[in-house]
Scaffold this motif. Structure first.
Motif, PDB file in Angstrom:
ATOM      1  N   LEU A  73     -14.921 -11.495  28.045  1.00  0.00           N
ATOM      2  CA  LEU A  73     -14.687 -10.063  28.224  1.00  0.00           C
ATOM      3  C   LEU A  73     -13.191  -9.766  28.287  1.00  0.00           C
ATOM      4  O   LEU A  73     -12.700  -8.832  27.642  1.00  0.00           O
ATOM      5  N   ALA A  74     -12.454 -10.582  29.040  1.00  0.00           N
ATOM      6  CA  ALA A  74     -11.006 -10.386  29.154  1.00  0.00           C
ATOM      7  C   ALA A  74     -10.319 -10.549  27.802  1.00  0.00           C
ATOM      8  O   ALA A  74      -9.410  -9.788  27.468  1.00  0.00           O
ATOM      9  N   ALA A  75     -10.763 -11.515  27.018  1.00  0.00           N
ATOM     10  CA  ALA A  75     -10.166 -11.720  25.695  1.00  0.00           C
ATOM     11  C   ALA A  75     -10.382 -10.502  24.805  1.00  0.00           C
ATOM     12  O   ALA A  75      -9.478 -10.080  24.081  1.00  0.00           O
ATOM     13  N   ARG A  76     -11.566  -9.911  24.883  1.00  0.00           N
ATOM     14  CA  ARG A  76     -11.861  -8.709  24.072  1.00  0.00           C
ATOM     15  C   ARG A  76     -10.985  -7.527  24.479  1.00  0.00           C
ATOM     16  O   ARG A  76     -10.737  -6.640  23.666  1.00  0.00           O
ATOM     17  N   LEU A  77     -10.538  -7.520  25.720  1.00  0.00           N
ATOM     18  CA  LEU A  77      -9.631  -6.467  26.171  1.00  0.00           C
ATOM     19  C   LEU A  77      -8.177  -6.776  25.800  1.00  0.00           C
ATOM     20  O   LEU A  77      -7.444  -5.903  25.331  1.00  0.00           O
ATOM     21  N   LEU A  78      -7.760  -8.012  26.017  1.00  0.00           N
ATOM     22  CA  LEU A  78      -6.353  -8.375  25.849  1.00  0.00           C
ATOM     23  C   LEU A  78      -5.907  -8.449  24.387  1.00  0.00           C
ATOM     24  O   LEU A  78      -4.753  -8.146  24.079  1.00  0.00           O
ATOM     25  N   ILE A  79      -6.790  -8.857  23.500  1.00  0.00           N
ATOM     26  CA  ILE A  79      -6.386  -9.025  22.099  1.00  0.00           C
ATOM     27  C   ILE A  79      -5.924  -7.706  21.486  1.00  0.00           C
ATOM     28  O   ILE A  79      -4.818  -7.629  20.937  1.00  0.00           O
ATOM     29  N   PRO A  80      -6.721  -6.623  21.533  1.00  0.00           N
ATOM     30  CA  PRO A  80      -6.218  -5.369  20.954  1.00  0.00           C
ATOM     31  C   PRO A  80      -4.965  -4.848  21.655  1.00  0.00           C
ATOM     32  O   PRO A  80      -4.065  -4.313  21.004  1.00  0.00           O
ATOM     33  N   VAL A  81      -4.907  -5.030  22.977  1.00  0.00           N
ATOM     34  CA  VAL A  81      -3.714  -4.587  23.705  1.00  0.00           C
ATOM     35  C   VAL A  81      -2.487  -5.321  23.175  1.00  0.00           C
ATOM     36  O   VAL A  81      -1.439  -4.719  22.923  1.00  0.00           O
ATOM     37  N   SER A  82      -2.618  -6.627  22.963  1.00  0.00           N
ATOM     38  CA  SER A  82      -1.475  -7.415  22.483  1.00  0.00           C
ATOM     39  C   SER A  82      -1.044  -7.006  21.079  1.00  0.00           C
ATOM     40  O   SER A  82       0.119  -7.165  20.720  1.00  0.00           O
ATOM     41  N   LEU A  83      -1.959  -6.480  20.288  1.00  0.00           N
ATOM     42  CA  LEU A  83      -1.627  -6.085  18.916  1.00  0.00           C
ATOM     43  C   LEU A  83      -0.963  -4.719  18.823  1.00  0.00           C
ATOM     44  O   LEU A  83      -0.300  -4.424  17.833  1.00  0.00           O
ATOM     45  N   TRP A  84      -1.144  -3.875  19.827  1.00  0.00           N
ATOM     46  CA  TRP A  84      -0.608  -2.511  19.755  1.00  0.00           C
ATOM     47  C   TRP A  84       0.441  -2.206  20.823  1.00  0.00           C
ATOM     48  O   TRP A  84       1.059  -1.153  20.800  1.00  0.00           O
ATOM     49  N   LEU A 100       1.746  -6.484   2.521  1.00  0.00           N
ATOM     50  CA  LEU A 100       1.653  -7.208   3.783  1.00  0.00           C
ATOM     51  C   LEU A 100       1.528  -6.242   4.952  1.00  0.00           C
ATOM     52  O   LEU A 100       0.683  -6.419   5.831  1.00  0.00           O
ATOM     53  N   LYS A 101       2.336  -5.197   4.947  1.00  0.00           N
ATOM     54  CA  LYS A 101       2.278  -4.201   6.022  1.00  0.00           C
ATOM     55  C   LYS A 101       0.913  -3.516   6.025  1.00  0.00           C
ATOM     56  O   LYS A 101       0.295  -3.334   7.064  1.00  0.00           O
ATOM     57  N   PHE A 102       0.404  -3.178   4.834  1.00  0.00           N
ATOM     58  CA  PHE A 102      -0.912  -2.540   4.745  1.00  0.00           C
ATOM     59  C   PHE A 102      -2.005  -3.485   5.255  1.00  0.00           C
ATOM     60  O   PHE A 102      -2.877  -3.081   6.022  1.00  0.00           O
ATOM     61  N   SER A 103      -1.933  -4.749   4.862  1.00  0.00           N
ATOM     62  CA  SER A 103      -2.929  -5.733   5.293  1.00  0.00           C
ATOM     63  C   SER A 103      -2.874  -5.945   6.799  1.00  0.00           C
ATOM     64  O   SER A 103      -3.910  -6.060   7.465  1.00  0.00           O
ATOM     65  N   MET A 104      -1.672  -5.998   7.331  1.00  0.00           N
ATOM     66  CA  MET A 104      -1.510  -6.178   8.770  1.00  0.00           C
ATOM     67  C   MET A 104      -2.082  -4.990   9.533  1.00  0.00           C
ATOM     68  O   MET A 104      -2.787  -5.163  10.533  1.00  0.00           O
ATOM     69  N   SER A 105      -1.795  -3.787   9.064  1.00  0.00           N
ATOM     70  CA  SER A 105      -2.323  -2.584   9.721  1.00  0.00           C
ATOM     71  C   SER A 105      -3.845  -2.535   9.638  1.00  0.00           C
ATOM     72  O   SER A 105      -4.510  -2.218  10.625  1.00  0.00           O
ATOM     73  N   ALA A 106      -4.385  -2.860   8.467  1.00  0.00           N
ATOM     74  CA  ALA A 106      -5.844  -2.864   8.301  1.00  0.00           C
ATOM     75  C   ALA A 106      -6.483  -3.885   9.231  1.00  0.00           C
ATOM     76  O   ALA A 106      -7.513  -3.610   9.859  1.00  0.00           O
ATOM     77  N   TRP A 107      -5.860  -5.061   9.338  1.00  0.00           N
ATOM     78  CA  TRP A 107      -6.397  -6.102  10.217  1.00  0.00           C
ATOM     79  C   TRP A 107      -6.325  -5.668  11.687  1.00  0.00           C
ATOM     80  O   TRP A 107      -7.274  -5.879  12.435  1.00  0.00           O
ATOM     81  N   ARG A 108      -5.218  -5.056  12.092  1.00  0.00           N
ATOM     82  CA  ARG A 108      -5.111  -4.602  13.488  1.00  0.00           C
ATOM     83  C   ARG A 108      -6.201  -3.586  13.818  1.00  0.00           C
ATOM     84  O   ARG A 108      -6.799  -3.641  14.887  1.00  0.00           O
ATOM     85  N   TRP A 109      -6.447  -2.654  12.906  1.00  0.00           N
ATOM     86  CA  TRP A 109      -7.509  -1.677  13.147  1.00  0.00           C
ATOM     87  C   TRP A 109      -8.877  -2.340  13.163  1.00  0.00           C
ATOM     88  O   TRP A 109      -9.734  -2.005  14.003  1.00  0.00           O
ATOM     89  N   ALA A 110      -9.107  -3.277  12.244  1.00  0.00           N
ATOM     90  CA  ALA A 110     -10.391  -3.981  12.202  1.00  0.00           C
ATOM     91  C   ALA A 110     -10.613  -4.772  13.490  1.00  0.00           C
ATOM     92  O   ALA A 110     -11.722  -4.774  14.053  1.00  0.00           O
ATOM     93  N   ILE A 111      -9.569  -5.440  13.973  1.00  0.00           N
ATOM     94  CA  ILE A 111      -9.680  -6.208  15.219  1.00  0.00           C
ATOM     95  C   ILE A 111      -9.951  -5.285  16.400  1.00  0.00           C
ATOM     96  O   ILE A 111     -10.738  -5.603  17.288  1.00  0.00           O
ATOM     97  N   THR A 112      -9.317  -4.133  16.412  1.00  0.00           N
ATOM     98  CA  THR A 112      -9.527  -3.181  17.499  1.00  0.00           C
ATOM     99  C   THR A 112     -10.985  -2.729  17.545  1.00  0.00           C
ATOM    100  O   THR A 112     -11.607  -2.719  18.610  1.00  0.00           O
ATOM    101  N   VAL A 113     -11.532  -2.376  16.394  1.00  0.00           N
ATOM    102  CA  VAL A 113     -12.932  -1.953  16.325  1.00  0.00           C
ATOM    103  C   VAL A 113     -13.859  -3.117  16.674  1.00  0.00           C
ATOM    104  O   VAL A 113     -14.803  -2.967  17.463  1.00  0.00           O
TER     105      VAL A 113
END
Length: 195
Positions: A73-84, A100-113
């Motif tokens: 549970l903590a990992a699911r909270l900390l990972i998106p926080v660390s990315l943004w 690369l910037k587009f891929s990184m942004s898409a991945w950050r949003w995907a990870i957040t969801v």
């Protein structure tokens, strides 16, 4: 073990975790190194430090430790926080253009969801962290880590793996997290790069 409707959901979650939390960030890191994109590299290094809690969680589950439900549970909270969280990296990524910037942004949003959905799933099993012995319903979560153990650690005692790969690293992780929260965060604020 009995048949539970959520068993395929849990196995799918682990498969998606391998894809989104291991394979894609490794590919992005290799790409960032080739492109010499320092901000992306720095963010991914931070990501790997934080997401190591998921590896610890897998080993805690191999050992059968109920605390693994809390660390997951903590990992699911900390990972998106660390990315943004990092203002300087966010600013640099806004300025950058390209695939690369587009891929990184898409991945950050995907990870957040992905982490938000996983958080909801994990919350529905939070009671498993406080029940001993674990019910069959809770033990379903241990099936993928035990399959990982059978594949990569066949013949090694599950309790030893749980201690050396879970309990001991969790203690170190918590010490590093406390040091970050109490010392580094006060000095640097939301700046990831050294001043």
């Amino acid at each position: 073990m009995g048949e539970f409707w959520f068993r395929p959901l849990i196995w799918t979650d682990y498969r998606l975790a391998v894809l989104f939390l291991v394979i894609v960030p490794l590919a992005l890191l290799a790409w960032a190194v080739m492109q010499q994109a320092q901000s992306v590299q720095r963010l991914l290094i931070i990501y790997w430090r934080v997401s190591s809690l998921l590896v610890i969680t897998v080993y805690l589950m191999i050992g059968g430790f109920p605390i693994s439900f809390l660390t997951g549970l903590a990992a699911r909270l900390l990972i998106p926080v660390s990315l943004w969280f990092w203002q300087d990296i966010n600013d640099e990524l806004v300025e950058d253009v390209g695939p690369l910037k587009f891929s990184m942004s898409a991945w950050r949003w995907a990870i957040t969801v992905y982490c938000a959905l996983g958080l909801l799933l994990n919350l529905s099993f939070l009671d498993c962290a406080f029940v001993e012995p674990l019910s069959e319903r809770c033990r379903v979560w241990f099936e993928p880590p035990l399959a990982f153990k059978a594949l990569f650690h066949a013949g090694v005692d599950a309790g030893s793996l749980g201690f050396w790969g879970g309990i001991l690293p969790l203690g170190l992780y918590l010490l590093c997290l406390l040091y970050f929260a109490l010392v580094k965060l006060g000095r640097r604020g939301r700046q990831a790069l050294h001043p």
